[in-house]
Motif scaffolding. Sequence first.
Motif, PDB file in Angstrom:
ATOM      1  N   VAL A  24       1.011  -1.099   0.055  1.00 19.60           N
ATOM      2  CA  VAL A  24       0.397  -0.272   0.150  1.00 19.60           C
ATOM      3  C   VAL A  24       0.794   0.975   0.257  1.00 19.60           C
ATOM      4  O   VAL A  24       0.830   2.408  -0.614  1.00 19.60           O
ATOM      5  CB  VAL A  24      -0.830  -0.020   1.129  1.00 19.60           C
ATOM      6  CG1 VAL A  24      -1.636   1.216   0.920  1.00 19.60           C
ATOM      7  CG2 VAL A  24      -2.139  -0.944   0.986  1.00 19.60           C
ATOM      8  N   ILE A  25       1.876   1.452   0.879  1.00 18.00           N
ATOM      9  CA  ILE A  25       2.805   2.880   1.041  1.00 18.00           C
ATOM     10  C   ILE A  25       3.419   3.237  -0.068  1.00 18.00           C
ATOM     11  O   ILE A  25       3.639   4.126  -0.976  1.00 18.00           O
ATOM     12  CB  ILE A  25       3.890   2.469   2.507  1.00 18.00           C
ATOM     13  CG1 ILE A  25       2.712   2.316   2.898  1.00 18.00           C
ATOM     14  CG2 ILE A  25       4.876   3.445   2.457  1.00 18.00           C
ATOM     15  CD1 ILE A  25       3.658   2.064   5.440  1.00 18.00           C
ATOM     16  N   ASN A  26       3.476   1.565  -0.321  1.00 19.01           N
ATOM     17  CA  ASN A  26       5.066   2.037  -2.435  1.00 19.01           C
ATOM     18  C   ASN A  26       4.072   2.361  -2.987  1.00 19.01           C
ATOM     19  O   ASN A  26       4.466   2.798  -4.080  1.00 19.01           O
ATOM     20  CB  ASN A  26       5.953   0.609  -2.145  1.00 19.01           C
ATOM     21  CG  ASN A  26       7.043   0.787  -0.910  1.00 19.01           C
ATOM     22  OD1 ASN A  26       8.097   2.032  -1.231  1.00 19.01           O
ATOM     23  ND2 ASN A  26       6.968   0.431   0.260  1.00 19.01           N
ATOM     24  N   GLY A  27       3.110   2.082  -3.118  1.00 16.92           N
ATOM     25  CA  GLY A  27       2.024   1.738  -4.118  1.00 16.92           C
ATOM     26  C   GLY A  27       1.730   3.097  -4.538  1.00 16.92           C
ATOM     27  O   GLY A  27       1.324   3.974  -6.195  1.00 16.92           O
ATOM     28  N   LEU A  28       1.396   4.187  -3.141  1.00 16.09           N
ATOM     29  CA  LEU A  28       0.691   5.313  -2.788  1.00 16.09           C
ATOM     30  C   LEU A  28       2.079   5.786  -3.493  1.00 16.09           C
ATOM     31  O   LEU A  28       2.005   6.992  -4.692  1.00 16.09           O
ATOM     32  CB  LEU A  28      -0.003   5.648  -1.731  1.00 16.09           C
ATOM     33  CG  LEU A  28      -0.892   5.121  -1.302  1.00 16.09           C
ATOM     34  CD1 LEU A  28      -1.156   5.516   0.173  1.00 16.09           C
ATOM     35  CD2 LEU A  28      -2.246   5.927  -2.358  1.00 16.09           C
ATOM     36  N   SER A  29       3.146   5.246  -3.416  1.00 18.35           N
ATOM     37  CA  SER A  29       4.456   6.511  -3.575  1.00 18.35           C
ATOM     38  C   SER A  29       4.633   6.477  -5.111  1.00 18.35           C
ATOM     39  O   SER A  29       5.612   7.435  -6.252  1.00 18.35           O
ATOM     40  CB  SER A  29       5.809   6.175  -2.570  1.00 18.35           C
ATOM     41  OG  SER A  29       6.944   6.323  -2.979  1.00 18.35           O
ATOM     42  N   ALA A  30       4.949   4.964  -5.919  1.00 17.42           N
ATOM     43  CA  ALA A  30       5.193   4.336  -7.128  1.00 17.42           C
ATOM     44  C   ALA A  30       3.803   5.048  -7.891  1.00 17.42           C
ATOM     45  O   ALA A  30       4.083   6.082  -8.615  1.00 17.42           O
ATOM     46  CB  ALA A  30       4.349   3.993  -7.762  1.00 17.42           C
ATOM     47  N   ALA A  31       2.688   5.824  -7.518  1.00 21.81           N
ATOM     48  CA  ALA A  31       1.842   6.501  -8.228  1.00 21.81           C
ATOM     49  C   ALA A  31       2.181   8.302  -8.407  1.00 21.81           C
ATOM     50  O   ALA A  31       1.771   9.025  -9.186  1.00 21.81           O
ATOM     51  CB  ALA A  31       0.254   6.310  -7.032  1.00 21.81           C
ATOM     52  N   THR A  32       2.679   8.547  -7.044  1.00 24.54           N
ATOM     53  CA  THR A  32       2.431   9.895  -7.281  1.00 24.54           C
ATOM     54  C   THR A  32       3.892  10.726  -7.365  1.00 24.54           C
ATOM     55  O   THR A  32       3.896  11.096  -7.871  1.00 24.54           O
ATOM     56  CB  THR A  32       2.159  10.286  -6.012  1.00 24.54           C
ATOM     57  OG1 THR A  32       2.889  10.219  -4.446  1.00 24.54           O
ATOM     58  CG2 THR A  32       1.421  10.576  -5.188  1.00 24.54           C
ATOM     59  N   GLY A  33       4.600   9.632  -7.684  1.00 27.53           N
ATOM     60  CA  GLY A  33       6.359  10.031  -7.668  1.00 27.53           C
ATOM     61  C   GLY A  33       6.769  10.818  -7.014  1.00 27.53           C
ATOM     62  O   GLY A  33       6.190  11.574  -5.947  1.00 27.53           O
ATOM     63  N   PRO A  34       8.011  10.834  -6.960  1.00 28.57           N
ATOM     64  CA  PRO A  34       9.077  11.910  -6.376  1.00 28.57           C
ATOM     65  C   PRO A  34       8.332  13.615  -5.963  1.00 28.57           C
ATOM     66  O   PRO A  34       7.056  13.786  -6.979  1.00 28.57           O
ATOM     67  CB  PRO A  34      10.839  12.126  -7.199  1.00 28.57           C
ATOM     68  CG  PRO A  34      10.348  11.225  -8.393  1.00 28.57           C
ATOM     69  CD  PRO A  34       8.845  11.199  -8.814  1.00 28.57           C
ATOM     70  N   ILE A  35       8.350  13.769  -4.500  1.00 26.54           N
ATOM     71  CA  ILE A  35       7.382  14.455  -3.882  1.00 26.54           C
ATOM     72  C   ILE A  35       8.432  16.209  -4.973  1.00 26.54           C
ATOM     73  O   ILE A  35       9.557  16.457  -4.726  1.00 26.54           O
ATOM     74  CB  ILE A  35       7.758  15.097  -2.561  1.00 26.54           C
ATOM     75  CG1 ILE A  35       9.731  14.988  -2.449  1.00 26.54           C
ATOM     76  CG2 ILE A  35       7.269  14.089  -2.298  1.00 26.54           C
ATOM     77  CD1 ILE A  35       9.116  15.757  -0.142  1.00 26.54           C
ATOM     78  N   PRO A  36       7.727  17.279  -5.237  1.00 30.12           N
ATOM     79  CA  PRO A  36       8.441  18.678  -5.945  1.00 30.12           C
ATOM     80  C   PRO A  36       9.292  18.702  -5.089  1.00 30.12           C
ATOM     81  O   PRO A  36      10.350  19.603  -5.712  1.00 30.12           O
ATOM     82  CB  PRO A  36       7.327  19.685  -6.730  1.00 30.12           C
ATOM     83  CG  PRO A  36       6.021  18.916  -5.874  1.00 30.12           C
ATOM     84  CD  PRO A  36       6.397  17.562  -5.300  1.00 30.12           C
ATOM     85  N   GLU A  37       8.291  19.130  -3.902  1.00 29.41           N
ATOM     86  CA  GLU A  37      10.053  19.789  -2.736  1.00 29.41           C
ATOM     87  C   GLU A  37      11.422  19.124  -2.845  1.00 29.41           C
ATOM     88  O   GLU A  37      12.494  20.140  -2.449  1.00 29.41           O
ATOM     89  CB  GLU A  37       9.455  20.231  -1.487  1.00 29.41           C
ATOM     90  CG  GLU A  37       8.618  20.801  -1.168  1.00 29.41           C
ATOM     91  CD  GLU A  37       6.889  20.067  -1.602  1.00 29.41           C
ATOM     92  OE1 GLU A  37       6.058  20.791  -1.558  1.00 29.41           O
ATOM     93  OE2 GLU A  37       6.950  18.518  -2.126  1.00 29.41           O
ATOM     94  N   PHE A  38      11.505  17.844  -3.061  1.00 31.60           N
ATOM     95  CA  PHE A  38      13.110  17.228  -3.221  1.00 31.60           C
ATOM     96  C   PHE A  38      13.879  17.252  -5.123  1.00 31.60           C
ATOM     97  O   PHE A  38      14.884  17.663  -4.254  1.00 31.60           O
ATOM     98  CB  PHE A  38      12.814  15.639  -2.818  1.00 31.60           C
ATOM     99  CG  PHE A  38      13.916  15.057  -3.212  1.00 31.60           C
ATOM    100  CD1 PHE A  38      15.129  15.251  -2.902  1.00 31.60           C
ATOM    101  CD2 PHE A  38      13.750  13.032  -3.595  1.00 31.60           C
ATOM    102  CE1 PHE A  38      16.331  14.894  -2.536  1.00 31.60           C
ATOM    103  CE2 PHE A  38      14.923  12.351  -4.265  1.00 31.60           C
ATOM    104  CZ  PHE A  38      15.969  13.085  -3.394  1.00 31.60           C
ATOM    105  N   ARG A  39      12.619  17.563  -5.509  1.00 30.26           N
ATOM    106  CA  ARG A  39      13.022  18.014  -6.795  1.00 30.26           C
ATOM    107  C   ARG A  39      13.930  19.572  -6.786  1.00 30.26           C
ATOM    108  O   ARG A  39      14.821  19.729  -7.545  1.00 30.26           O
ATOM    109  CB  ARG A  39      12.259  17.659  -8.256  1.00 30.26           C
ATOM    110  CG  ARG A  39      11.980  16.250  -8.033  1.00 30.26           C
ATOM    111  CD  ARG A  39      10.902  16.054  -9.566  1.00 30.26           C
ATOM    112  NE  ARG A  39       9.867  16.553  -9.730  1.00 30.26           N
ATOM    113  CZ  ARG A  39       8.692  16.179  -9.329  1.00 30.26           C
ATOM    114  NH1 ARG A  39       8.848  15.288  -9.033  1.00 30.26           N
ATOM    115  NH2 ARG A  39       7.822  17.316  -9.373  1.00 30.26           N
TER     116      ARG A  39
END
Length: 330
Positions: free
Chosen positions: A278-293
Motif C-alpha cells: 500500500v505505502i509503496n503503491g501510493l509512492s509509485a503512483a505519485t512519484g518524487p515529491i516536488p520539494e525534493f526535486r
Amino acid sequence: MYLPHQLVGQLLNKKFDEDVRRHYFRGMEFAAPVGDPGWFGPGSAVWHVHSHMHALIFGLQCAAFMERLDPSIYWMGMHHSRLVKRDPQTGEAKPELDPKGLAVRLGHSIAFFIGTAYGSTETAERLAQSVRAMHHTIKGVRPDGARYDADDPDWLRWNYATVVWGLATAHELYHPNPLRGKKLDRYYGEFVRVGHALGGTDLPTTKAETLECLESYLPKLAVTHGTATSTGPGVPFPQNMVDWAIRDTLPKWAKQLVAHTDPNIIERTARRAAVWSVINGLSAATGPIPEFRQAQARVKGGTTVPHTVPTYVPGTDPVRSRDEVERSFA
C-alpha cells in the motif's frame, strides 16, 4: 495515453496539493537561494529518508502513538490541542480524536518535516521558530496535580526520541531502499539538528541510544483513556490495519504496555507485505515529491557550505501570545 496508475497518481497529487500544500506549505522556499544546502543537503541520510512521503507520513503516525504513552502528552492534548473533540456548549475536551483537527495537525507535521529537510536555511529556521513558539504556550496542570511544560528538557528529549524512532523505523520497514546499520545511524546523527532547533538537549544520536532513551522513560508511562479507546482489537476496518502496523513498530516493552502480541512469523510477514504494498503503491503512483526535486535543483551547481546548522539558543525567542502563534500557523 495515461495508464491507470498515472491517473491515480495525478488525482492523489491534486488532492495533496489542495488539502496540504495549499494550506501548510505557504511561504516555504525550496528552489532558492541557489547553492544553499539548508540544514542537510545532497547526499545526506535525511534527504534520502524524507523523500519517501508515504513512509514519512506513516512514521509520523507511529511517533504520535508512542508519544502519547506519556500521560502529560495526553493532557497537553486535552487542554491545548485541536486534535480532540470538544463539547459545543462548555468547550470541555472529550477523549475522542477530531478528524478535522487530526488533519490540521498532520498537515502541519508533514510541512515541518519536509520543510526542515529540503527547505532553504531561512525556511527551516522559521519553521522551527514557529513550533518553539507553540511549545512556549503549552503549560498546565494534569487532573492529578502534576504540572506539565512543553519547554521542559526532559519532555523535549522524550518527544524527540519518539519522533526520530517513528520516522527511522517506518523507513527501515517500508522504504524500497532502506538504510540499515551504520548508514541508518547517519540518519539518527543528522536528524538531531532538528531536535536541537526545537530546544532539545542531551539527545540520542544513534538507534541504540534512542532505544535506550525511550525505555528509560518507562516508569513515567501509562496507557491513558484516550490511547486505550483508539487502539487494539475494537478499532474498525480499515483503520485496524494501520493501527496494527503502528503497534508493530513499537519496541518490545512498549508492545507489552499496550497489550500487543506479535502474530507468528508467517502472518506477521504477510501483514507487513500488505502494508508495504500500500505505502509503496501510493509512492509509485505519485512519484518524487516536488520539494525534493526543487532542492536538488537548488544545489545542482554545488553548495556554499557542506550544510548549515540550526542557530537557536534556548531562552532567546521573543514572547508571543497564544493568539499570535495561532495566527502564524493560519
